[in-house]
Design an enzyme around this catalytic site. Structure first.
Site, PDB file in Angstrom:
ATOM      1  N   GLY A 249       0.875  -1.134  -0.028  1.00 29.36           N
ATOM      2  CA  GLY A 249      -0.098   0.037  -0.078  1.00 29.36           C
ATOM      3  C   GLY A 249       0.934   1.204  -0.086  1.00 29.36           C
ATOM      4  O   GLY A 249       0.351   2.325  -0.621  1.00 29.36           O
ATOM      5  N   ASP A 250       1.982   1.332   0.716  1.00 26.22           N
ATOM      6  CA  ASP A 250       2.791   2.268   0.951  1.00 26.22           C
ATOM      7  C   ASP A 250       3.603   2.514  -0.587  1.00 26.22           C
ATOM      8  O   ASP A 250       3.689   3.804  -1.146  1.00 26.22           O
ATOM      9  CB  ASP A 250       3.783   2.183   1.722  1.00 26.22           C
ATOM     10  CG  ASP A 250       3.255   1.849   3.022  1.00 26.22           C
ATOM     11  OD1 ASP A 250       2.267   2.336   3.438  1.00 26.22           O
ATOM     12  OD2 ASP A 250       4.076   0.927   3.959  1.00 26.22           O
TER      13      ASP A 250
END
Length: 297
Positions: A249-250
């Site tokens: 997600g990052d």
């Protein structure tokens, strides 16, 4: 300048084990240590794109010193506020037939040091980007992200929030440019179970109505969905074998920022971001330059 905020950075101690047997001595076959924290992960991926950023947040003790040294070694600028007591947290991640994590709580942060973090916000200028990523310790007010966005609200600073619960919803009246809940965080926000893309888009649209300009919902193997402020909905997924969810997600957030700053097109930035997040999920760690150069959209 891009500023990534990690209020509670960590050292992640990863151990490869077979079957975890509680109550017995377990031995690992390999270990590695790396700097963790969602905002820091964003900075690492941006660095692989050749994009500079500055890490903000707090650090303490010998682990905080190590975090600073590792960022310096990676060529990533940091303005972490040094705390006088405690140590930056250590997260133990056990990789085996099942993944088990034990996350530290981190040091206490007094208001005078939070004010020092706020001072960095006060110095931001038009065209800067601020990424607020990850949750905060229980002793830190969940309004901290709202307060930081409030300080840059009239400065034309591009804001990104990747958080959950009240920490996220409190920011919506400051109209962040992008928020990125995952599917589970979205369901928790509205206390629902989404069984279709239509339901996901409906609740993501609710977040737009509440103030977010753009919402990306990451959906594990089903890719991600973008709902933008005009009501348009886009879905994107890449096929393959996921081997690691940490940092995906990052990486998606970093990919979005990189491509949006390059082209100014929300849809192109979204599709590229999903490809970057997928590159992370398909590798053992955060994607490196060689992985990123293979991305096609």
């Amino acid at each position: 300048m891009i500023y990534t905020v990690t209020v509670n950075p960590s050292l992640d101690y990863v151990m490869n084990i077979g079957e975890l047997e509680t109550g017995l001595v377990n031995r690992s076959s390999a270990e590695r240590v790396y700097v963790g924290g969602k905002g820091i992960n964003v900075s690492y991926v941006l660095k692989e794109f050749g994009v500079e950023s500055t890490v903000l947040g707090f650090c303490a003790g010998f682990t905080g010193d190590y975090i600073k040294k590792e960022l310096e070694r990676a060529g990533i600028s940091e303005c972490l506020t040094q705390l006088p007591d405690g140590i930056s947290r250590i997260n133990v991640k056990l990789k085996g037939s099942k993944e088990t994590e034990i996350n530290g709580s981190g040091p206490k942060v007094q208001q005078e040091y939070i004010d020092k973090l706020y001072s960095h916000c006060a110095g931001m200028r038009s065209g800067d980007v601020m990424v607020l990523a990850g949750n905060v310790p229980s002793h830190v007010s969940p309004e901290i992200y709202h307060d930081m966005l409030d300080m840059v609200y009239d400065k034309n600073v591009l804001s990104v929030v990747d958080a959950s619960g009240k920490l996220l919803t409190d920011t919506l009246d400051r109209h962040p440019f992008l928020i990125k809940p995952n599917i589970y965080e979205l369901q928790d926000l509205f206390n629902v179970k989404c069984d279709s893309l239509y339901e996901i888009s409906s609740y993501a649209g609710r977040l737009v109505e509440m103030g977010a300009r753009n919402v990306i919902v990451s959906m594990d193997e089903n890719g991600a969905m973008l709902v933008n402020e005009t009501g348009s909905v886009y879905c994107e997924a890449r096929k393959g074998q996921a081997v690691n969810s940490t940092g995906a997600g990052d990486s998606l957030v970093a990919g979005f920022i990189y491509k949006y700053l390059e082209c100014g097109d929300i849809e192109k930035a979204f599709r590229f971001a999903v490809a970057v997040g997928t590159a992370a999920a398909f590798s053992e760690g955060l994607p490196v330059r060689e992985d990123l150069m293979k991305i096609e959209i």
